[in-house]
Design a protein around this motif. Sequence first.
Motif, PDB file in Angstrom:
ATOM      1  N   TRP A  23      -5.477  11.568  -1.424  1.00  0.00           N
ATOM      2  CA  TRP A  23      -4.800  10.750  -0.325  1.00  0.00           C
ATOM      3  C   TRP A  23      -3.444  10.048  -0.507  1.00  0.00           C
ATOM      4  O   TRP A  23      -2.702   9.950   0.625  1.00  0.00           O
ATOM      5  CB  TRP A  23      -6.073   9.495  -0.047  1.00  0.00           C
ATOM      6  CG  TRP A  23      -7.177   9.970   0.781  1.00  0.00           C
ATOM      7  CD1 TRP A  23      -8.322  10.109   0.491  1.00  0.00           C
ATOM      8  CD2 TRP A  23      -7.158  10.330   2.359  1.00  0.00           C
ATOM      9  NE1 TRP A  23      -9.142  10.811   1.380  1.00  0.00           N
ATOM     10  CE2 TRP A  23      -8.265  10.713   2.823  1.00  0.00           C
ATOM     11  CE3 TRP A  23      -5.933  10.219   3.253  1.00  0.00           C
ATOM     12  CZ2 TRP A  23      -8.504  10.850   4.089  1.00  0.00           C
ATOM     13  CZ3 TRP A  23      -6.230  10.603   4.770  1.00  0.00           C
ATOM     14  CH2 TRP A  23      -7.637  10.846   5.074  1.00  0.00           C
TER      15      TRP A  23
ATOM     16  N   VAL B 100       0.943  -1.399   0.088  1.00  0.00           N
ATOM     17  CA  VAL B 100       0.045   0.029  -0.262  1.00  0.00           C
ATOM     18  C   VAL B 100       0.988   1.196   0.118  1.00  0.00           C
ATOM     19  O   VAL B 100       0.638   2.132  -0.714  1.00  0.00           O
ATOM     20  CB  VAL B 100      -1.113   0.034   1.285  1.00  0.00           C
ATOM     21  CG1 VAL B 100      -1.775   1.360   1.443  1.00  0.00           C
ATOM     22  CG2 VAL B 100      -2.012  -1.145   1.141  1.00  0.00           C
ATOM     23  N   ALA B 101       1.902   1.231   0.944  1.00  0.00           N
ATOM     24  CA  ALA B 101       2.824   2.210   1.092  1.00  0.00           C
ATOM     25  C   ALA B 101       3.526   2.669  -0.356  1.00  0.00           C
ATOM     26  O   ALA B 101       3.574   3.897  -1.041  1.00  0.00           O
ATOM     27  CB  ALA B 101       3.835   2.316   2.068  1.00  0.00           C
TER      28      ALA B 101
ATOM     29  N   GLN C  33       3.025  12.788   4.556  1.00  0.00           N
ATOM     30  CA  GLN C  33       3.324  12.491   5.942  1.00  0.00           C
ATOM     31  C   GLN C  33       4.437  11.606   6.227  1.00  0.00           C
ATOM     32  O   GLN C  33       4.919  11.644   7.261  1.00  0.00           O
ATOM     33  CB  GLN C  33       1.880  11.848   6.380  1.00  0.00           C
ATOM     34  CG  GLN C  33       1.798  11.407   7.819  1.00  0.00           C
ATOM     35  CD  GLN C  33       1.929  12.558   8.766  1.00  0.00           C
ATOM     36  OE1 GLN C  33       1.508  13.681   8.658  1.00  0.00           O
ATOM     37  NE2 GLN C  33       2.025  11.987  10.022  1.00  0.00           N
ATOM     38  N   HIS C  34       4.525  10.656   5.302  1.00  0.00           N
ATOM     39  CA  HIS C  34       5.744   9.626   5.639  1.00  0.00           C
ATOM     40  C   HIS C  34       7.047  10.532   5.442  1.00  0.00           C
ATOM     41  O   HIS C  34       7.967  10.266   6.089  1.00  0.00           O
ATOM     42  CB  HIS C  34       5.696   8.584   4.369  1.00  0.00           C
ATOM     43  CG  HIS C  34       4.921   7.327   4.906  1.00  0.00           C
ATOM     44  ND1 HIS C  34       3.952   7.041   4.276  1.00  0.00           N
ATOM     45  CD2 HIS C  34       5.111   6.625   5.998  1.00  0.00           C
ATOM     46  CE1 HIS C  34       3.286   5.936   5.004  1.00  0.00           C
ATOM     47  NE2 HIS C  34       4.195   5.555   6.052  1.00  0.00           N
TER      48      HIS C  34
ATOM     49  N   LEU D 173       0.471  19.636   4.094  1.00  0.00           N
ATOM     50  CA  LEU D 173      -0.552  18.632   4.670  1.00  0.00           C
ATOM     51  C   LEU D 173      -1.734  19.324   5.239  1.00  0.00           C
ATOM     52  O   LEU D 173      -2.841  18.907   5.218  1.00  0.00           O
ATOM     53  CB  LEU D 173       0.330  17.758   5.668  1.00  0.00           C
ATOM     54  CG  LEU D 173       1.196  16.812   5.285  1.00  0.00           C
ATOM     55  CD1 LEU D 173       2.367  16.494   6.365  1.00  0.00           C
ATOM     56  CD2 LEU D 173       0.467  15.597   4.899  1.00  0.00           C
ATOM     57  N   PHE D 174      -1.454  20.426   6.069  1.00  0.00           N
ATOM     58  CA  PHE D 174      -2.481  21.218   6.702  1.00  0.00           C
ATOM     59  C   PHE D 174      -3.591  21.674   5.466  1.00  0.00           C
ATOM     60  O   PHE D 174      -4.895  21.337   5.686  1.00  0.00           O
ATOM     61  CB  PHE D 174      -1.995  22.331   7.478  1.00  0.00           C
ATOM     62  CG  PHE D 174      -3.224  23.276   7.924  1.00  0.00           C
ATOM     63  CD1 PHE D 174      -3.536  22.721   9.271  1.00  0.00           C
ATOM     64  CD2 PHE D 174      -3.845  24.409   7.356  1.00  0.00           C
ATOM     65  CE1 PHE D 174      -4.555  23.642  10.003  1.00  0.00           C
ATOM     66  CE2 PHE D 174      -4.656  25.143   8.100  1.00  0.00           C
ATOM     67  CZ  PHE D 174      -4.964  24.743   9.300  1.00  0.00           C
TER      68      PHE D 174
ATOM     69  N   LEU E 142       7.335  13.572   6.117  1.00  0.00           N
ATOM     70  CA  LEU E 142       7.637  14.591   7.319  1.00  0.00           C
ATOM     71  C   LEU E 142       8.084  13.775   8.502  1.00  0.00           C
ATOM     72  O   LEU E 142       8.863  14.267   9.136  1.00  0.00           O
ATOM     73  CB  LEU E 142       5.896  15.042   7.566  1.00  0.00           C
ATOM     74  CG  LEU E 142       6.097  16.030   8.722  1.00  0.00           C
ATOM     75  CD1 LEU E 142       6.902  17.376   8.768  1.00  0.00           C
ATOM     76  CD2 LEU E 142       4.353  16.405   9.157  1.00  0.00           C
TER      77      LEU E 142
ATOM     78  N   LEU F  87      -1.118  12.875   0.434  1.00  0.00           N
ATOM     79  CA  LEU F  87      -1.193  13.315   1.939  1.00  0.00           C
ATOM     80  C   LEU F  87      -0.438  12.305   2.543  1.00  0.00           C
ATOM     81  O   LEU F  87       0.434  12.496   3.361  1.00  0.00           O
ATOM     82  CB  LEU F  87      -2.507  13.165   2.480  1.00  0.00           C
ATOM     83  CG  LEU F  87      -2.765  13.600   3.951  1.00  0.00           C
ATOM     84  CD1 LEU F  87      -3.894  14.513   4.239  1.00  0.00           C
ATOM     85  CD2 LEU F  87      -3.029  12.430   4.792  1.00  0.00           C
ATOM     86  N   CYS F  88      -0.763  10.870   2.117  1.00  0.00           N
ATOM     87  CA  CYS F  88      -0.217   9.898   2.905  1.00  0.00           C
ATOM     88  C   CYS F  88       1.466   9.955   2.653  1.00  0.00           C
ATOM     89  O   CYS F  88       2.472   9.697   3.566  1.00  0.00           O
ATOM     90  CB  CYS F  88      -0.249   8.483   2.680  1.00  0.00           C
ATOM     91  SG  CYS F  88      -2.179   7.997   3.080  1.00  0.00           S
TER      92      CYS F  88
ATOM     93  N   ILE G  39      -9.155  17.829   1.581  1.00  0.00           N
ATOM     94  CA  ILE G  39      -9.955  16.838   1.460  1.00  0.00           C
ATOM     95  C   ILE G  39     -11.245  16.670   2.404  1.00  0.00           C
ATOM     96  O   ILE G  39     -12.249  15.952   1.865  1.00  0.00           O
ATOM     97  CB  ILE G  39      -8.888  15.612   2.070  1.00  0.00           C
ATOM     98  CG1 ILE G  39      -7.864  15.377   0.740  1.00  0.00           C
ATOM     99  CG2 ILE G  39      -9.742  14.221   2.228  1.00  0.00           C
ATOM    100  CD1 ILE G  39      -6.828  14.498   1.443  1.00  0.00           C
ATOM    101  N   GLU G  40     -11.205  16.953   3.498  1.00  0.00           N
ATOM    102  CA  GLU G  40     -12.690  17.289   4.291  1.00  0.00           C
ATOM    103  C   GLU G  40     -13.731  18.338   3.734  1.00  0.00           C
ATOM    104  O   GLU G  40     -14.599  17.768   4.023  1.00  0.00           O
ATOM    105  CB  GLU G  40     -12.140  17.895   5.653  1.00  0.00           C
ATOM    106  CG  GLU G  40     -11.545  17.024   6.512  1.00  0.00           C
ATOM    107  CD  GLU G  40     -12.446  16.129   7.424  1.00  0.00           C
ATOM    108  OE1 GLU G  40     -12.961  15.137   6.693  1.00  0.00           O
ATOM    109  OE2 GLU G  40     -13.057  16.492   8.467  1.00  0.00           O
TER     110      GLU G  40
ATOM    111  N   ALA H  93      -5.270  18.477   4.010  1.00  0.00           N
ATOM    112  CA  ALA H  93      -6.290  17.749   4.739  1.00  0.00           C
ATOM    113  C   ALA H  93      -7.451  18.694   4.773  1.00  0.00           C
ATOM    114  O   ALA H  93      -8.646  18.117   4.737  1.00  0.00           O
ATOM    115  CB  ALA H  93      -5.859  17.778   6.180  1.00  0.00           C
TER     116      ALA H  93
END
Lengths: 101, 146
Positions: free
Chosen positions: B94, B71-72, B101-102, B137-138, B104, B97-98, B144-145, B141
Amino acid sequence: MGATVTQRSTSTDSTVALQDAVATKHPWNVVVWNDPVTPMSVVVIILRKIFQYSNAKATKLMMTVHNEGRAIVWSGEKDRAEAYCVQLHTHGLHASIEQDN
Amino acid sequence: MGATTIFIRRRDGRIEVRLNERGRDFVRRQFERLMAVDGEADHAWRSVVNQPIDPADDVDDPVWVLERERVASSNTELALVTVDEEFLNNAEAWAWLCSLQHVLRGISLEQRLFSDEDVAARSDDELNDVRVLQLLLFELADVIES
């Protein structure tokens, strides 16, 4: 737990089986750990996506992670706990599982 | 919800990426750094990508290890092939984002940023990449919301 003692005197096999059964009664916790760099909103949307939590619940859990260093975000069977933990890892969060005492 | 300026949700549901060439180069470099972790067994970011599921166990279940790596890797590949796209769908957003995040967390591990005090002790220059990644990322996120 009293039943375990009774079984132990009659059969080793059934003792093992019973101990397994007793062990599974302790749920496995999925724990998310704090880190100083991940934005709070990122933790919230990841928890919402993986666990289908409401915004309020995900935010509350995120704040627990932030204030206490960790939060139990889900409890239940080991297989599901592992699967959730792997999903948290693939989303880049620091997470692990532990058995509830 | 604050107004985002880098990522914008369009009426058709797609996410517009308003990064200039320099911004895309930065993001591309980060995704490429993450891709490199796959080929290096002792890469500094290894423990972020392959953290233990149950620290009390010596070895993780290999099925879960493979699933996580699959998946990664596919997230990073998807992020990298879409880095020049003007619009992202939700799955691609997504994947970004993933992957971000990795990256970071990989950088924070490399720079030994384990607490708020560690972060506070660093100079703005040292934290430049961290701050840019946090901003991306901020905003991602947030959109996406939306």
